[in-house]
Design a protein around this motif. Structure first.
Motif, PDB file in Angstrom:
ATOM      1  N   GLU A  24       0.832  -1.205   0.000  1.00 53.19           N
ATOM      2  CA  GLU A  24       0.000   0.000   0.000  1.00 53.19           C
ATOM      3  C   GLU A  24       0.869   1.258   0.000  1.00 53.19           C
ATOM      4  O   GLU A  24       0.589   2.211  -0.731  1.00 53.19           O
ATOM      5  CB  GLU A  24      -0.914  -0.012   1.229  1.00 53.19           C
ATOM      6  N   ALA A  25       1.939   1.257   0.783  1.00 52.30           N
ATOM      7  CA  ALA A  25       2.836   2.417   0.829  1.00 52.30           C
ATOM      8  C   ALA A  25       3.524   2.638  -0.517  1.00 52.30           C
ATOM      9  O   ALA A  25       3.625   3.775  -0.997  1.00 52.30           O
ATOM     10  CB  ALA A  25       3.873   2.226   1.939  1.00 52.30           C
ATOM     11  N   VAL A  26       3.988   1.546  -1.137  1.00 52.84           N
ATOM     12  CA  VAL A  26       4.644   1.668  -2.443  1.00 52.84           C
ATOM     13  C   VAL A  26       3.643   2.145  -3.489  1.00 52.84           C
ATOM     14  O   VAL A  26       3.957   3.015  -4.313  1.00 52.84           O
ATOM     15  CB  VAL A  26       5.294   0.328  -2.854  1.00 52.84           C
ATOM     16  N   THR A  27       2.430   1.614  -3.454  1.00 46.09           N
ATOM     17  CA  THR A  27       1.404   2.023  -4.416  1.00 46.09           C
ATOM     18  C   THR A  27       1.045   3.499  -4.243  1.00 46.09           C
ATOM     19  O   THR A  27       0.842   4.215  -5.229  1.00 46.09           O
ATOM     20  CB  THR A  27       0.149   1.145  -4.270  1.00 46.09           C
ATOM     21  N   ASN A  28       0.972   3.963  -3.001  1.00 46.30           N
ATOM     22  CA  ASN A  28       0.657   5.376  -2.755  1.00 46.30           C
ATOM     23  C   ASN A  28       1.773   6.301  -3.201  1.00 46.30           C
ATOM     24  O   ASN A  28       1.549   7.490  -3.406  1.00 46.30           O
ATOM     25  CB  ASN A  28       0.352   5.599  -1.270  1.00 46.30           C
ATOM     26  N   THR A  29       2.977   5.769  -3.361  1.00 41.60           N
ATOM     27  CA  THR A  29       4.117   6.578  -3.795  1.00 41.60           C
ATOM     28  C   THR A  29       4.375   6.465  -5.291  1.00 41.60           C
ATOM     29  O   THR A  29       4.581   7.469  -5.969  1.00 41.60           O
ATOM     30  CB  THR A  29       5.395   6.148  -3.039  1.00 41.60           C
ATOM     31  N   LEU A  30       4.343   5.222  -5.813  1.00 43.23           N
ATOM     32  CA  LEU A  30       4.737   4.979  -7.206  1.00 43.23           C
ATOM     33  C   LEU A  30       3.584   4.599  -8.131  1.00 43.23           C
ATOM     34  O   LEU A  30       3.797   4.470  -9.327  1.00 43.23           O
ATOM     35  CB  LEU A  30       5.770   3.848  -7.257  1.00 43.23           C
ATOM     36  N   ASP A  33      -1.943   6.081 -10.156  1.00 43.22           N
ATOM     37  CA  ASP A  33      -2.828   7.190  -9.792  1.00 43.22           C
ATOM     38  C   ASP A  33      -2.060   8.417  -9.306  1.00 43.22           C
ATOM     39  O   ASP A  33      -2.641   9.496  -9.172  1.00 43.22           O
ATOM     40  CB  ASP A  33      -3.795   6.753  -8.689  1.00 43.22           C
ATOM     41  N   GLN A  34      -0.784   8.260  -9.024  1.00 43.63           N
ATOM     42  CA  GLN A  34       0.023   9.346  -8.475  1.00 43.63           C
ATOM     43  C   GLN A  34       0.706  10.188  -9.543  1.00 43.63           C
ATOM     44  O   GLN A  34       1.261  11.240  -9.236  1.00 43.63           O
ATOM     45  CB  GLN A  34       1.106   8.773  -7.539  1.00 43.63           C
ATOM     46  N   TRP A  35       0.676   9.734 -10.791  1.00 37.44           N
ATOM     47  CA  TRP A  35       1.444  10.369 -11.855  1.00 37.44           C
ATOM     48  C   TRP A  35       0.586  10.542 -13.100  1.00 37.44           C
ATOM     49  O   TRP A  35      -0.365   9.805 -13.315  1.00 37.44           O
ATOM     50  CB  TRP A  35       2.660   9.517 -12.228  1.00 37.44           C
ATOM     51  N   GLY A  36       0.969  11.471 -13.953  1.00 35.41           N
ATOM     52  CA  GLY A  36       0.373  11.572 -15.269  1.00 35.41           C
ATOM     53  C   GLY A  36       0.953  10.475 -16.158  1.00 35.41           C
ATOM     54  O   GLY A  36       1.861   9.743 -15.754  1.00 35.41           O
ATOM     55  N   VAL A 105       4.515  -4.514  -8.616  1.00 35.81           N
ATOM     56  CA  VAL A 105       3.062  -4.422  -8.433  1.00 35.81           C
ATOM     57  C   VAL A 105       2.671  -3.049  -7.901  1.00 35.81           C
ATOM     58  O   VAL A 105       1.695  -2.445  -8.348  1.00 35.81           O
ATOM     59  CB  VAL A 105       2.556  -5.549  -7.506  1.00 35.81           C
ATOM     60  N   GLY A 106       3.461  -2.518  -6.970  1.00 36.95           N
ATOM     61  CA  GLY A 106       3.154  -1.204  -6.405  1.00 36.95           C
ATOM     62  C   GLY A 106       3.211  -0.086  -7.428  1.00 36.95           C
ATOM     63  O   GLY A 106       2.464   0.884  -7.341  1.00 36.95           O
ATOM     64  N   ALA A 107       4.083  -0.221  -8.419  1.00 40.96           N
ATOM     65  CA  ALA A 107       4.213   0.807  -9.459  1.00 40.96           C
ATOM     66  C   ALA A 107       3.236   0.589 -10.605  1.00 40.96           C
ATOM     67  O   ALA A 107       3.161   1.398 -11.512  1.00 40.96           O
ATOM     68  CB  ALA A 107       5.642   0.837  -9.987  1.00 40.96           C
ATOM     69  N   GLY A 108       2.499  -0.503 -10.585  1.00 36.70           N
ATOM     70  CA  GLY A 108       1.545  -0.783 -11.653  1.00 36.70           C
ATOM     71  C   GLY A 108       2.094  -1.647 -12.745  1.00 36.70           C
ATOM     72  O   GLY A 108       1.512  -1.759 -13.826  1.00 36.70           O
ATOM     73  N   GLY A 109       3.221  -2.308 -12.485  1.00 30.70           N
ATOM     74  CA  GLY A 109       3.807  -3.221 -13.455  1.00 30.70           C
ATOM     75  C   GLY A 109       3.193  -4.607 -13.353  1.00 30.70           C
ATOM     76  O   GLY A 109       2.326  -4.867 -12.529  1.00 30.70           O
ATOM     77  N   THR A 110       3.672  -5.497 -14.179  1.00 26.79           N
ATOM     78  CA  THR A 110       3.096  -6.848 -14.226  1.00 26.79           C
ATOM     79  C   THR A 110       4.017  -7.932 -13.684  1.00 26.79           C
ATOM     80  O   THR A 110       3.643  -9.099 -13.637  1.00 26.79           O
ATOM     81  CB  THR A 110       2.740  -7.216 -15.677  1.00 26.79           C
ATOM     82  N   LEU A 111       5.222  -7.581 -13.281  1.00 22.95           N
ATOM     83  CA  LEU A 111       6.187  -8.567 -12.794  1.00 22.95           C
ATOM     84  C   LEU A 111       6.002  -8.723 -11.288  1.00 22.95           C
ATOM     85  O   LEU A 111       6.633  -8.076 -10.499  1.00 22.95           O
ATOM     86  CB  LEU A 111       7.610  -8.098 -13.102  1.00 22.95           C
ATOM     87  N   GLY A 112       5.136  -9.595 -10.878  1.00 26.78           N
ATOM     88  CA  GLY A 112       4.930  -9.682  -9.431  1.00 26.78           C
ATOM     89  C   GLY A 112       4.338 -10.964  -9.039  1.00 26.78           C
ATOM     90  O   GLY A 112       4.203 -11.353  -7.948  1.00 26.78           O
TER      91      GLY A 112
END
Length: 112
Positions: A24-30, A33-36, A105-112
């Motif tokens: 959750e912390a990584v997702t909230n940072t990377l 939804d956090q970036w254009g 996964v936290g950054a929205g990638g598929t390697l997880g």
């Protein structure tokens, strides 16, 4: 025996909860939804480079199914480790799976 089962369940649940909090912390940072769109592509490129460095340092993560099925390979000793990193042993591959999974996964990638 029941006490050991409960203890293992509590420890496993605590580890799982800690992983979810970290995710959750990584997702909230990377997370996406956090970036254009352009910023997120840059984040994914940086995460990809970081994952490459983690694989170099910690070894290649294993397939979890194979890891669970072969957690103990009879006859294998530390001397059988080809590169000295521990990555040839199942537990060495699990060590790299956790941070790689969190980042990807936290950054929205598929390697997880």
């Amino acid at each position: 025996m029941l006490g050991l089962v409960v203890l293992v369940g509590l420890v496993g649940g605590t580890i799982g909860a800690a992983y979810l909090r970290a995710l959750e912390a990584v997702t909230n940072t990377l997370g996406p939804d956090q970036w254009g769109p352009v910023g997120h592509i840059a984040v994914l490129a940086c995460v990809g480079a970081s994952i490459t460095l983690l694989v170099r340092a910690l070894g290649r993560p294993a397939d979890v199914e194979l890891l669970v099925g072969n957690i103990h390979v009879p006859g294998m000793t530390d001397d059988d480790d080809d590169d000295g990193t521990g990555s040839d042993r199942p537990e060495g591959r699990l060590r790299s799976l956790l941070p790689i999974s969190l980042l990807s996964v936290g950054a929205g990638g598929t390697l997880g």
